[in-house]
Design a protein around this motif. Structure first.
Motif, PDB file in Angstrom:
ATOM      1  N   LEU A  82      32.003  22.568 -51.565  1.00  0.00           N
ATOM      2  CA  LEU A  82      32.720  23.681 -52.201  1.00  0.00           C
ATOM      3  C   LEU A  82      32.948  23.285 -53.537  1.00  0.00           C
ATOM      4  CD1 LEU A  82      35.066  25.128 -49.134  1.00  0.00           C
ATOM      5  CD2 LEU A  82      32.904  26.224 -50.157  1.00  0.00           C
ATOM      6  N   LEU A  83      33.191  22.230 -54.070  1.00  0.00           N
ATOM      7  CA  LEU A  83      33.511  21.747 -55.379  1.00  0.00           C
ATOM      8  C   LEU A  83      32.391  21.683 -56.043  1.00  0.00           C
ATOM      9  CD1 LEU A  83      36.222  19.076 -55.083  1.00  0.00           C
ATOM     10  CD2 LEU A  83      36.476  21.433 -55.978  1.00  0.00           C
ATOM     11  N   GLY A  84      31.090  21.844 -55.338  1.00  0.00           N
ATOM     12  CA  GLY A  84      29.634  22.043 -56.077  1.00  0.00           C
ATOM     13  C   GLY A  84      28.948  20.704 -56.029  1.00  0.00           C
ATOM     14  N   TYR A  85      29.306  19.653 -55.298  1.00  0.00           N
ATOM     15  CA  TYR A  85      28.808  18.142 -54.936  1.00  0.00           C
ATOM     16  C   TYR A  85      27.725  18.596 -53.860  1.00  0.00           C
ATOM     17  CZ  TYR A  85      33.229  16.675 -56.949  1.00  0.00           C
ATOM     18  OH  TYR A  85      34.121  16.276 -58.076  1.00  0.00           O
ATOM     19  N   GLN A  86      26.269  17.676 -54.131  1.00  0.00           N
ATOM     20  CA  GLN A  86      25.509  17.709 -53.243  1.00  0.00           C
ATOM     21  C   GLN A  86      25.546  16.308 -52.089  1.00  0.00           C
ATOM     22  OE1 GLN A  86      21.635  18.364 -55.183  1.00  0.00           O
ATOM     23  NE2 GLN A  86      22.535  18.783 -56.923  1.00  0.00           N
ATOM     24  N   ALA A 109      36.519  13.153 -57.625  1.00  0.00           N
ATOM     25  CA  ALA A 109      36.914  14.248 -58.381  1.00  0.00           C
ATOM     26  C   ALA A 109      36.087  13.826 -59.770  1.00  0.00           C
ATOM     27  CB  ALA A 109      38.064  14.222 -58.688  1.00  0.00           C
ATOM     28  N   VAL A 110      34.781  14.207 -59.729  1.00  0.00           N
ATOM     29  CA  VAL A 110      34.017  13.802 -60.844  1.00  0.00           C
ATOM     30  C   VAL A 110      33.115  15.116 -61.442  1.00  0.00           C
ATOM     31  CG1 VAL A 110      33.801  11.375 -60.079  1.00  0.00           C
ATOM     32  CG2 VAL A 110      31.945  12.925 -59.277  1.00  0.00           C
ATOM     33  N   ASP A 111      32.486  14.838 -62.237  1.00  0.00           N
ATOM     34  CA  ASP A 111      31.522  16.062 -62.844  1.00  0.00           C
ATOM     35  C   ASP A 111      30.390  16.538 -61.758  1.00  0.00           C
ATOM     36  OD1 ASP A 111      32.980  16.232 -64.982  1.00  0.00           O
ATOM     37  OD2 ASP A 111      31.554  15.263 -66.529  1.00  0.00           O
TER      38      ASP A 111
END
Length: 211
Positions: A27-31, A44-46
């Motif tokens: 949900l934070l956009g991570y694959q 907690a990274v880009d």
């Protein structure tokens, strides 16, 4: 936004089931595909891509960086992968910090190591960062060559230090307590000392009769 991401990541890390943690990080956009992420591990990274890897508890991945963890990777507990937000300041915009981490297929990182990721760090296929308390630094005063590269099938012993711009070749063992402060591109070697140098060439650390 930065503080919110850290707070959300801390909350996700404490969810009781691996599936819930994976869902939260997606949900934070991570694959993230077919991975295990241990309890208390904060991401907690880009940008993150994790492929069929196992990450143990209480690791920290934090800062404005890109992370790619390939399939078969295993990471222990209490490791820190940190990129300081100071690299985004205007006075550093022309320094071209790479701020990225790539851990290649089937590599292993044990526990309690520290990775400064202002620059780029690459850990090659099937390489081990063994023992505890090794440190990898990709920035320093007056440093222009920052990136660290560790080749394939390497073994890094306990309490080793890698300076900015240092590297080792393939099939290399780095002795406990060594300080690698420059590129050492030779493969099939025993490396050790302060500063580290090639101690033996044509060395196969995987065989007991290596010479």
């Amino acid at each position: 936004m930065r503080k919110l991401k850290i707070v959300l990541a801390a909350f996700i890390s404490l969810l009781p089931l691996n599936g819930l943690r994976i869902l939260g990080y997606r949900l934070l956009g991570y694959q993230i595909q077919n991975a295990r992420i241990g309890f208390g591990t904060i991401i907690a990274v880009d940008k993150v891509q994790i492929d069929s890897a196992k990450i143990g508890p209480f690791n920290v991945f934090a800062g404005p960086m890109k992370v790619h963890i390939h399939q078969g990777v295993s990471i222990g507990n209490r490791n820190e992968f940190i990129c300081g937000y100071w690299i985004l300041r205007d006075e550093y915009k022309d320094y071209h910090y790479s701020h990225s981490l790539e851990i290649c297929d089937d590599a292993l990182i044990t526990s309690r190591h520290y990775f400064d990721l202002s620059g780029c760090l690459t850990l090659g296929e099937r390489s081990w960062i063994a023992g505890i308390d090794s440190q990898f630094w990709t920035h320093g005063a007056g440093v222009k060559e920052r990136d660290i590269k560790i080749g394939a099938d390497c073994y890094i012993g306990s309490a080793v230090r890698f300076s900015p711009g240092s590297s080792v070749g393939d099939h290399v063992i780095v002795a406990m307590g060594s300080v690698v402060s420059s590129p050492l591109p030779e493969s099939n070697a025993l490396i050790g000392g302060v500063p580290a140098k090639v101690l033996k060439s044509n060395y196969n650390w995987k065989e007991r009769d290596a010479r």
